[in-house]
Design a protein around this motif. Sequence first.
Motif, PDB file in Angstrom:
ATOM      1  N   ARG A   1     -12.133  -2.515  15.907  1.00  0.00           N
ATOM      2  CA  ARG A   1     -11.571  -3.616  16.686  1.00  0.00           C
ATOM      3  C   ARG A   1     -10.576  -3.084  17.746  1.00  0.00           C
ATOM      4  O   ARG A   1     -10.605  -3.507  18.885  1.00  0.00           O
ATOM      5  N   ARG A   2      -9.741  -2.124  17.362  1.00  0.00           N
ATOM      6  CA  ARG A   2      -8.771  -1.549  18.315  1.00  0.00           C
ATOM      7  C   ARG A   2      -9.493  -0.806  19.444  1.00  0.00           C
ATOM      8  O   ARG A   2      -9.108  -0.909  20.616  1.00  0.00           O
TER       9      ARG A   2
ATOM     10  N   GLN B   1      -5.373  10.085   2.738  1.00  0.00           N
ATOM     11  CA  GLN B   1      -5.494   9.806   4.186  1.00  0.00           C
ATOM     12  C   GLN B   1      -6.922   9.386   4.517  1.00  0.00           C
ATOM     13  O   GLN B   1      -7.141   8.461   5.293  1.00  0.00           O
TER      14      GLN B   1
ATOM     15  N   GLU C   1     -12.894  -1.103  10.057  1.00  0.00           N
ATOM     16  CA  GLU C   1     -13.080  -2.310  10.880  1.00  0.00           C
ATOM     17  C   GLU C   1     -11.908  -2.486  11.852  1.00  0.00           C
ATOM     18  O   GLU C   1     -12.103  -2.825  13.014  1.00  0.00           O
ATOM     19  N   GLY C   2     -10.691  -2.215  11.391  1.00  0.00           N
ATOM     20  CA  GLY C   2      -9.516  -2.301  12.266  1.00  0.00           C
ATOM     21  C   GLY C   2      -9.618  -1.301  13.407  1.00  0.00           C
ATOM     22  O   GLY C   2      -9.311  -1.620  14.551  1.00  0.00           O
ATOM     23  N   GLN C   3     -10.065  -0.103  13.085  1.00  0.00           N
ATOM     24  CA  GLN C   3     -10.212   0.930  14.126  1.00  0.00           C
ATOM     25  C   GLN C   3     -11.267   0.513  15.147  1.00  0.00           C
ATOM     26  O   GLN C   3     -11.072   0.666  16.352  1.00  0.00           O
TER      27      GLN C   3
ATOM     28  N   ALA D   1      -7.462   5.882   3.343  1.00  0.00           N
ATOM     29  CA  ALA D   1      -6.777   4.929   4.224  1.00  0.00           C
ATOM     30  C   ALA D   1      -7.569   4.729   5.520  1.00  0.00           C
ATOM     31  O   ALA D   1      -7.713   3.607   6.014  1.00  0.00           O
ATOM     32  N   LEU D   2      -8.081   5.825   6.073  1.00  0.00           N
ATOM     33  CA  LEU D   2      -8.880   5.720   7.304  1.00  0.00           C
ATOM     34  C   LEU D   2     -10.145   4.911   7.054  1.00  0.00           C
ATOM     35  O   LEU D   2     -10.531   4.063   7.866  1.00  0.00           O
TER      36      LEU D   2
ATOM     37  N   ALA E   1     -10.628   2.689   4.775  1.00  0.00           N
ATOM     38  CA  ALA E   1     -10.283   1.297   4.500  1.00  0.00           C
ATOM     39  C   ALA E   1     -10.024   0.532   5.791  1.00  0.00           C
ATOM     40  O   ALA E   1     -10.144  -0.687   5.832  1.00  0.00           O
ATOM     41  N   ASP E   2      -9.686   1.272   6.832  1.00  0.00           N
ATOM     42  CA  ASP E   2      -9.336   0.601   8.099  1.00  0.00           C
ATOM     43  C   ASP E   2     -10.410   0.803   9.172  1.00  0.00           C
ATOM     44  O   ASP E   2     -10.127   0.731  10.363  1.00  0.00           O
TER      45      ASP E   2
ATOM     46  N   THR F   1       0.846  -1.195   0.000  1.00  0.00           N
ATOM     47  CA  THR F   1       0.000   0.000   0.000  1.00  0.00           C
ATOM     48  C   THR F   1       0.878   1.241   0.000  1.00  0.00           C
ATOM     49  O   THR F   1       1.902   1.286   0.667  1.00  0.00           O
TER      50      THR F   1
END
Length: 122
Positions: A24-25, A11, A20-22, A14-15, A17-18, A2
Motif C-alpha cells: 500500500r505504501r 525482523q 500488505e502495508g508495504q 515483522a516484514l 506481517a506487513d 507487538t
Amino acid sequence: MTASPNTPADQARALLADLEGQRRREEQAFRAGFEAGYRDGWEIGYAHAHHEMAAEWEALAAKVRAMTEVATVNAREALDESAARGEPCAAACGRCSRCARAAAVARRGGDYLGERAHRGAA
Ligand SMILES: [Zn+2]
C-alpha cells in the motif's frame, strides 16, 4: 502490543506481517510520484505553449500594426487621377484590375469612399 524485532528471524516475521502495508505504501508513493510528474509535465508544456502563442501573437500584432500604418486615404489620393475617375486601361480590356475598378466606379456613379463601421450591431 507487538514486540520490537530483535533477531533477524523476528525482523523477517515483522516484514512478512506487513507485506500488505508495504504494498500500500509503495502504491501511494508511486501514485504521488506519478501525479507530481504529470503536474510538472503539464506545467512545463503549458509554459512552452504560452511562449509559442506569445511569439505568434507578437508576429500577428506586428503584421496588423504594419497594415494599419497604410494610409488608405492617402493611398487613394495618390491614385492616378484617371483611375480615380474610373477610366479603364488604355486597351479597355475589361479584365484587368483597373477596368474592374472603372466598372465599379461607373456602377456606383463615383468613387467608393467607404462606410462608417457599425460596431456592436448583430
Ligand atoms: Zn483593362
